[in-house]
Design an enzyme around this catalytic site. Sequence first.
Site, PDB file in Angstrom:
ATOM      1  N   GLY A 274    -126.242  54.655 -55.024  1.00 40.27           N
ATOM      2  CA  GLY A 274    -126.752  55.403 -53.883  1.00 40.27           C
ATOM      3  C   GLY A 274    -125.703  55.414 -52.784  1.00 40.27           C
ATOM      4  O   GLY A 274    -125.020  56.403 -52.535  1.00 40.27           O
ATOM      5  N   ARG A 275    -125.535  54.242 -52.160  1.00 42.11           N
ATOM      6  CA  ARG A 275    -124.627  54.119 -51.018  1.00 42.11           C
ATOM      7  C   ARG A 275    -123.211  54.602 -51.321  1.00 42.11           C
ATOM      8  O   ARG A 275    -122.592  55.269 -50.493  1.00 42.11           O
ATOM      9  CB  ARG A 275    -124.564  52.640 -50.613  1.00 42.11           C
ATOM     10  N   ARG A 311    -130.118  50.382 -39.430  1.00 42.10           N
ATOM     11  CA  ARG A 311    -129.329  49.333 -40.081  1.00 42.10           C
ATOM     12  C   ARG A 311    -128.807  48.255 -39.125  1.00 42.10           C
ATOM     13  O   ARG A 311    -128.893  47.073 -39.452  1.00 42.10           O
ATOM     14  CB  ARG A 311    -128.171  49.937 -40.896  1.00 42.10           C
ATOM     15  N   CYS A 343    -137.671  51.171 -26.640  1.00 38.73           N
ATOM     16  CA  CYS A 343    -138.066  49.973 -25.903  1.00 38.73           C
ATOM     17  C   CYS A 343    -138.121  48.741 -26.793  1.00 38.73           C
ATOM     18  O   CYS A 343    -139.197  48.212 -27.094  1.00 38.73           O
ATOM     19  CB  CYS A 343    -139.405  50.214 -25.226  1.00 38.73           C
TER      20      CYS A 343
HETATM   21  C1  LIG Z   1    -131.689  50.997 -54.284  1.00 38.78           C
HETATM   22  C2  LIG Z   1    -131.394  51.019 -55.738  1.00 38.78           C
HETATM   23  C3  LIG Z   1    -130.157  51.474 -56.202  1.00 38.78           C
HETATM   24  C4  LIG Z   1    -129.043  51.927 -55.287  1.00 38.78           C
HETATM   25  O1  LIG Z   1    -128.398  50.912 -54.625  1.00 38.78           O
HETATM   26  P1  LIG Z   1    -127.064  51.249 -53.773  1.00 38.78           P
HETATM   27  O2  LIG Z   1    -126.700  49.959 -53.162  1.00 38.78           O
HETATM   28  O3  LIG Z   1    -127.427  52.266 -52.771  1.00 38.78           O
HETATM   29  O4  LIG Z   1    -126.057  51.745 -54.745  1.00 38.78           O
HETATM   30  C5  LIG Z   1    -129.968  51.541 -57.566  1.00 38.78           C
HETATM   31  N1  LIG Z   1    -130.928  51.154 -58.449  1.00 38.78           N
HETATM   32  C6  LIG Z   1    -132.119  50.703 -58.029  1.00 38.78           C
HETATM   33  C7  LIG Z   1    -133.137  50.305 -59.035  1.00 38.78           C
HETATM   34  C8  LIG Z   1    -132.397  50.615 -56.675  1.00 38.78           C
HETATM   35  O5  LIG Z   1    -133.575  50.140 -56.259  1.00 38.78           O
END
Ligand SMILES: *Cc1c(COP(=O)(O)O)cnc(C)c1O
Length: 416
Positions: A274-275, A311, A343
């Site tokens: 993801g990231r 974050r 706030c």
């Molecule tokens: C959140 C998640 C990811 C992605 O993690 P990243 O750190 O954003 O790469 C991948 N697999 C599962 C099962 C997740 O819950």
Amino acid sequence: MDFAYRNGALCADLVPLADIARRFGTPCYVYSRTAIERNYGEFSRALAGRNALVAYSVKANSNLAVLAVLALLGAGFDIVSGGELSRVLAAGGDARKILFSGVGKTEDEIAGALRAGVLCLNLESADELQRVATVAGRLGKRAPIAFRVNPDVDAKTHPYISTGLKQSKFGVPYAEAERLYRDASSIEQVKVVGIGCHIGSLMSSPGPFIDAAARIHALAERLQRAGINLSHIDLGGGFGVRYRDETPAPIAEFIDGALGVLPGRKEMLILDPGRSIVGNAGILLTRVEYVKRTDAKNFLVVDAAMNDLLRPALYGAWHEVRPVREAESGAATAVYDVVGPVCESADFLARDRTLAAHPGDLLAVMSAGAYAMSMSSNYNSRPRAAEVMVSGADARLVRRRESTEELYAAEEVPTW
Ligand SMILES: *Cc1c(COP(=O)(O)O)cnc(C)c1O
């Protein structure tokens, strides 16, 4: 060079961020399509020639335009809710490339995923196996399933984003996995198709990821001896990105290392990053409202806040803050906390930054493409920010700013 200065003006690809602020207002998330494509490309290159699927983890950034860019590249999607399923389908994602993860799938969500025809449901408990079998039976379907196995490996990351240890709520215990697979393979309404794990987020070195791959490999071998054959092995995501001065290992090192401990395996290899796909492909554009000086501290009060970017408040995360107009050499600087109008004392975006800033100046909070807009809220009745995607010299609105009326459109005052 997706976010860089050109003639003193910070740009997204070829578009000055000041132009984006003028057209779409602030606070505003800005994403670079080029950067998303390049980041995805790192995975596809490292996996070239293999039976593999990159299933983007939707929770990192679930804007339809982001999902559509990835769908066009052939990506799969890792989802954790019925809402995310709906988004992926709306963005043109292929249901047959969707993995449904998460510890708490409801009956409705399971039914929705089976009707859509997803690739696999990643199960997290014996109870969930029973529920999926019941729902599949009711629909006259056979549910494709995998177990998310907890390999008991320390990802060596922040405790809030570490998920692979025994104490974690995620996954089934390694020692119980084989029994669960035997149970599942005797249930007619489910079809065992894979195995998965995901040990945490923001891993900077491949060691723990490779250890987890080796543990999963050993389990897959045992299952095979028990006559349980798998179609895929899913090693999760969690690859680190640079926020400050971290130097995460290249994606290819994680992948090559994992492939090294999966010798001879024919199953499709799945990763769900993801990231690392979107983290550095986005920024949060904000404007300085006030410069506030006290005896103890100086503050830049900006128009973005913790409800836009959680974050820093949630994890103490560090985001670089850059002026959109590059500071002239010799400009008077001071040390500021960059804070929002919400706030809460936790409402800060950055602390102790040396900046030359005045009311009205634009700032860019860098590396805000992942777990940023997707974690935003309406706390303090703040409409959520606009989102813009840039492709070369072209900037498009991909989510309009919320109106204040929308904030309470679903509410009702009862007439007693
Ligand atoms: C959140 C998640 C990811 C992605 O993690 P990243 O750190 O954003 O790469 C991948 N697999 C599962 C099962 C997740 O819950």
